[in-house]
Design a protein around this motif. Structure first.
Motif, PDB file in Angstrom:
ATOM      1  N   ALA A  36       4.487  -8.567 -10.262  1.00 53.73           N
ATOM      2  CA  ALA A  36       5.337  -9.745 -10.037  1.00 53.73           C
ATOM      3  C   ALA A  36       6.773  -9.433 -10.432  1.00 53.73           C
ATOM      4  CB  ALA A  36       4.806 -10.938 -10.826  1.00 53.73           C
ATOM      5  N   ALA A  37       6.945  -8.709 -11.524  1.00 58.58           N
ATOM      6  CA  ALA A  37       8.300  -8.339 -11.956  1.00 58.58           C
ATOM      7  C   ALA A  37       8.959  -7.430 -10.926  1.00 58.58           C
ATOM      8  CB  ALA A  37       8.247  -7.656 -13.318  1.00 58.58           C
ATOM      9  N   LEU A  38       8.204  -6.507 -10.369  1.00 57.51           N
ATOM     10  CA  LEU A  38       8.771  -5.591  -9.369  1.00 57.51           C
ATOM     11  C   LEU A  38       9.117  -6.346  -8.088  1.00 57.51           C
ATOM     12  CD1 LEU A  38       6.480  -2.468  -9.877  1.00 57.51           C
ATOM     13  CD2 LEU A  38       8.813  -2.818 -10.711  1.00 57.51           C
ATOM     14  N   LEU A  39       8.280  -7.271  -7.675  1.00 60.05           N
ATOM     15  CA  LEU A  39       8.577  -8.060  -6.475  1.00 60.05           C
ATOM     16  C   LEU A  39       9.824  -8.915  -6.680  1.00 60.05           C
ATOM     17  CD1 LEU A  39       4.998  -9.184  -5.417  1.00 60.05           C
ATOM     18  CD2 LEU A  39       6.508  -7.621  -4.164  1.00 60.05           C
ATOM     19  N   ALA A  40       9.971  -9.467  -7.876  1.00 59.10           N
ATOM     20  CA  ALA A  40      11.141 -10.297  -8.163  1.00 59.10           C
ATOM     21  C   ALA A  40      12.404  -9.449  -8.268  1.00 59.10           C
ATOM     22  CB  ALA A  40      10.930 -11.078  -9.454  1.00 59.10           C
ATOM     23  N   GLN A  41      12.250  -8.212  -8.712  1.00 60.39           N
ATOM     24  CA  GLN A  41      13.395  -7.333  -8.908  1.00 60.39           C
ATOM     25  C   GLN A  41      13.968  -6.832  -7.586  1.00 60.39           C
ATOM     26  OE1 GLN A  41      15.430  -6.288 -11.085  1.00 60.39           O
ATOM     27  NE2 GLN A  41      16.255  -4.464 -10.133  1.00 60.39           N
ATOM     28  N   SER A  42      13.079  -6.473  -6.677  1.00 55.61           N
ATOM     29  CA  SER A  42      13.547  -5.798  -5.471  1.00 55.61           C
ATOM     30  C   SER A  42      12.584  -6.047  -4.330  1.00 55.61           C
ATOM     31  CB  SER A  42      13.643  -4.296  -5.756  1.00 55.61           C
ATOM     32  OG  SER A  42      13.811  -3.596  -4.556  1.00 55.61           O
ATOM     33  N   GLY A  43      13.113  -6.188  -3.155  1.00 58.34           N
ATOM     34  CA  GLY A  43      12.255  -6.372  -1.995  1.00 58.34           C
ATOM     35  C   GLY A  43      11.817  -5.051  -1.390  1.00 58.34           C
ATOM     36  N   THR A  44      12.121  -3.977  -2.044  1.00 64.14           N
ATOM     37  CA  THR A  44      11.784  -2.685  -1.469  1.00 64.14           C
ATOM     38  C   THR A  44      10.448  -2.168  -2.005  1.00 64.14           C
ATOM     39  OG1 THR A  44      12.722  -0.525  -0.948  1.00 64.14           O
ATOM     40  CG2 THR A  44      12.958  -1.288  -3.195  1.00 64.14           C
ATOM     41  N   ALA A  45       9.992  -1.072  -1.478  1.00 66.72           N
ATOM     42  CA  ALA A  45       8.678  -0.533  -1.811  1.00 66.72           C
ATOM     43  C   ALA A  45       8.601  -0.082  -3.265  1.00 66.72           C
ATOM     44  CB  ALA A  45       8.358   0.644  -0.901  1.00 66.72           C
ATOM     45  N   SER A  46       7.414  -0.237  -3.853  1.00 67.16           N
ATOM     46  CA  SER A  46       7.195   0.276  -5.199  1.00 67.16           C
ATOM     47  C   SER A  46       6.558   1.657  -5.165  1.00 67.16           C
ATOM     48  CB  SER A  46       6.347  -0.688  -6.026  1.00 67.16           C
ATOM     49  OG  SER A  46       5.121  -0.936  -5.393  1.00 67.16           O
ATOM     50  N   ARG A  47       6.086   2.080  -3.996  1.00 64.24           N
ATOM     51  CA  ARG A  47       5.581   3.445  -3.863  1.00 64.24           C
ATOM     52  C   ARG A  47       5.685   3.866  -2.400  1.00 64.24           C
ATOM     53  NH1 ARG A  47       0.372   4.830  -1.954  1.00 64.24           N
ATOM     54  NH2 ARG A  47      -0.848   3.039  -1.293  1.00 64.24           N
ATOM     55  N   GLN A  48       5.514   5.155  -2.163  1.00 66.84           N
ATOM     56  CA  GLN A  48       5.485   5.683  -0.807  1.00 66.84           C
ATOM     57  C   GLN A  48       4.197   6.463  -0.616  1.00 66.84           C
ATOM     58  OE1 GLN A  48       8.876   8.157  -0.056  1.00 66.84           O
ATOM     59  NE2 GLN A  48      10.191   6.447   0.463  1.00 66.84           N
ATOM     60  N   THR A  49       3.633   6.348   0.573  1.00 64.33           N
ATOM     61  CA  THR A  49       2.445   7.139   0.880  1.00 64.33           C
ATOM     62  C   THR A  49       2.865   8.582   1.111  1.00 64.33           C
ATOM     63  OG1 THR A  49       2.622   6.890   3.262  1.00 64.33           O
ATOM     64  CG2 THR A  49       1.449   5.142   2.073  1.00 64.33           C
ATOM     65  N   VAL A  50       1.889   9.454   1.288  1.00 65.11           N
ATOM     66  CA  VAL A  50       2.178  10.861   1.532  1.00 65.11           C
ATOM     67  C   VAL A  50       2.972  11.043   2.824  1.00 65.11           C
ATOM     68  CG1 VAL A  50       0.022  11.373   2.743  1.00 65.11           C
ATOM     69  CG2 VAL A  50       1.168  13.162   1.400  1.00 65.11           C
TER      70      VAL A  50
END
Ligand code: FES
Length: 105
Positions: A36-50
């Protein structure tokens, strides 16, 4: 890799905690999940797939595994299953991590 979040945090009077995301200080309400904190912080991805595709929290209940980040050096941590805390060091997870005991990269 930072765009405005589409999530608005409702006002509440809980105390805040601070953690770092890729070295930048983030402030969040005490007691919420890291996802929830990451979603509130930024609308960008929290990880990338390979393959480089962006992913971020989706189910918020430990099922989809799209919220995996590195927390205090521990990869593949499900951000939705962790409560945010002061001093936490979070990094976005890019690609695969090596398996323990494997020579694969
Ligand atoms: S958001 Fe689905 S497992 Fe965390």
């Amino acid at each position: 890799m930072n765009i405005a979040s589409r999530f608005n945090v409702l006002p509440d009077d809980r105390q805040t905690v601070q953690f770092t995301l890729d070295g930048e200080i983030v402030t969040a309400k005490q007691g919420i999940s890291l996802a929830a904190a990451l979603l509130a912080q930024s609308g960008t991805a929290s990880r990338q797939t390979v393959n480089g595709a962006g992913r971020t929290a989706f189910c918020m209940m430990g099922v989809c595994f799209d919220c995996m980040v590195n927390v205090d050096g521990v990869p593949n941590t499900q951000a939705c299953m962790v409560t945010v805390r002061d001093g936490m060091r979070v990094t976005r997870q890019i690609g695969l991590r090596p398996l323990e005991g494997s020579n694969d990269v």
